[in-house]
Design an enzyme around this catalytic site. Structure first.
Site, short mmCIF file in Angstrom:
data_model
loop_
_atom_site.label_atom_id
_atom_site.label_comp_id
_atom_site.label_asym_id
_atom_site.label_seq_id
_atom_site.Cartn_x
_atom_site.Cartn_y
_atom_site.Cartn_z
N LYS A 1 0.89 -1.21 0.10
CA LYS A 1 0.23 0.12 -0.01
C LYS A 1 1.24 1.21 0.18
O LYS A 1 2.13 1.52 0.61
CB LYS A 1 -0.83 0.10 1.42
CG LYS A 1 -1.96 0.45 0.82
CD LYS A 1 -3.39 0.34 2.06
CE LYS A 1 -4.55 1.10 2.50
NZ LYS A 1 -4.80 0.95 3.22
C1 E4P Z 1 -8.72 1.31 3.72
O1 E4P Z 1 -7.10 1.18 2.78
C2 E4P Z 1 -8.69 3.02 4.38
O2 E4P Z 1 -7.37 2.38 5.36
C3 E4P Z 1 -9.69 2.89 4.90
O3 E4P Z 1 -10.40 2.31 4.09
C4 E4P Z 1 -9.30 4.14 5.70
O4 E4P Z 1 -10.84 4.52 6.26
P1 E4P Z 1 -11.07 5.64 7.52
O5 E4P Z 1 -10.92 6.69 6.57
O6 E4P Z 1 -12.55 4.76 8.08
O7 E4P Z 1 -9.98 6.00 8.14
#
Ligand code: E4P
Length: 214
Positions: free
Chosen positions: A83
């Site tokens: 990521k």
């Molecule tokens: C996904 O890959 C992200 O880490 C995640 O959906 C972020 O979500 P949030 O905005 O609820 O922290």
């Protein structure tokens, strides 16, 4: 549409896995921090639970650091998806990963132009954060529509992974639009099967079944 779970909590992941609906897992540094555990240890454990793409995020913000981390993360397990934040060095690192055959999830996407760049860099997944856009009074799902529209015009292989999901409507809209993947917190995943009429209907069936002659 594929379902990923958005958590680093292995108890939640195990529970979701028993539903048989899980295609993968996404984590981020905040989710890992919440576990209070060692980063690589958690990621390794998740890889043992779910046989699918497991996103693990780099912490470096420079190109050299990101590609070093990407190579290390890839060594943890063959299902690791690296990521990478959507900043300029991140796009360069994504391109490097693409050349090395390392799968990537380009994260923190908040505009369709960012998504276009990620696709050009060869990202395996693009993660637009719909909930965080909604939080600041922008339409998160409109971003998904824009990205799908752009990707449909070209031969990009990048999959649209709807992230920062807050409620079942995000999932419904993602499915209606044809998004490739949605990553959901455990709470939202468990809300998807629920309907009050199902519960009322079931209670009635069970009550009526008592009067069936034996
Ligand atoms: C996904 O890959 C992200 O880490 C995640 O959906 C972020 O979500 P949030 O905005 O609820 O922290």
């Amino acid at each position: 549409m594929k379902f990923f779970i958005d958590t680093a909590d292995v108890t939640e992941i195990r529970e979701a896995q028993t539903l048989g609906l899980l295609d993968g897992v996404t984590t981020n540094p905040s989710l890992i921090a919440k576990t209070g555990r060692d980063f690589k240890e958690v990621i390794k454990e998740i890889c043992q639970i779910v046989d699918g793409p497991i996103s693990a995020e780099v912490l470096s913000t420079d190109y050299e650091g990101m590609i070093k981390e990407a190579a290390e993360l890839k060594e943890i397990h063959e299902n690791i998806v690296v990521k990478i934040p959507l900043i300029m060095p991140g796009l360069q690192a994504t391109q490097w990963c693409t050349e090395q055959g390392i799968k990537t999830n380009v994260t923190l996407c908040f505009s369709a132009l960012q998504a276009l760049l990620a696709a050009k860099a060869g990202a395996t997944y693009i993660s637009p954060f719909v909930g965080r856009l909604d939080d600041i009074a922008h339409d998160g799902m409109d971003l998904i529509a824009q990205i799908l529209e752009i990707y449909a015009q070209y031969d990009f292989k990048t999959e649209v992974l709807v992230a920062s999901v807050r409620h079942p409507m995000h999932v419904l809209e993602s499915a209606r639009m044809g998004a490739d993947v949605v990553t959901v917190p455990y709470k939202v995943l468990s809300q998807l099967a629920k309907h009050p009429l199902t519960d009322i209907g079931l209670a009635k069936f069970l009550a009526d079944s008592k009067s069936i002659p034996k």
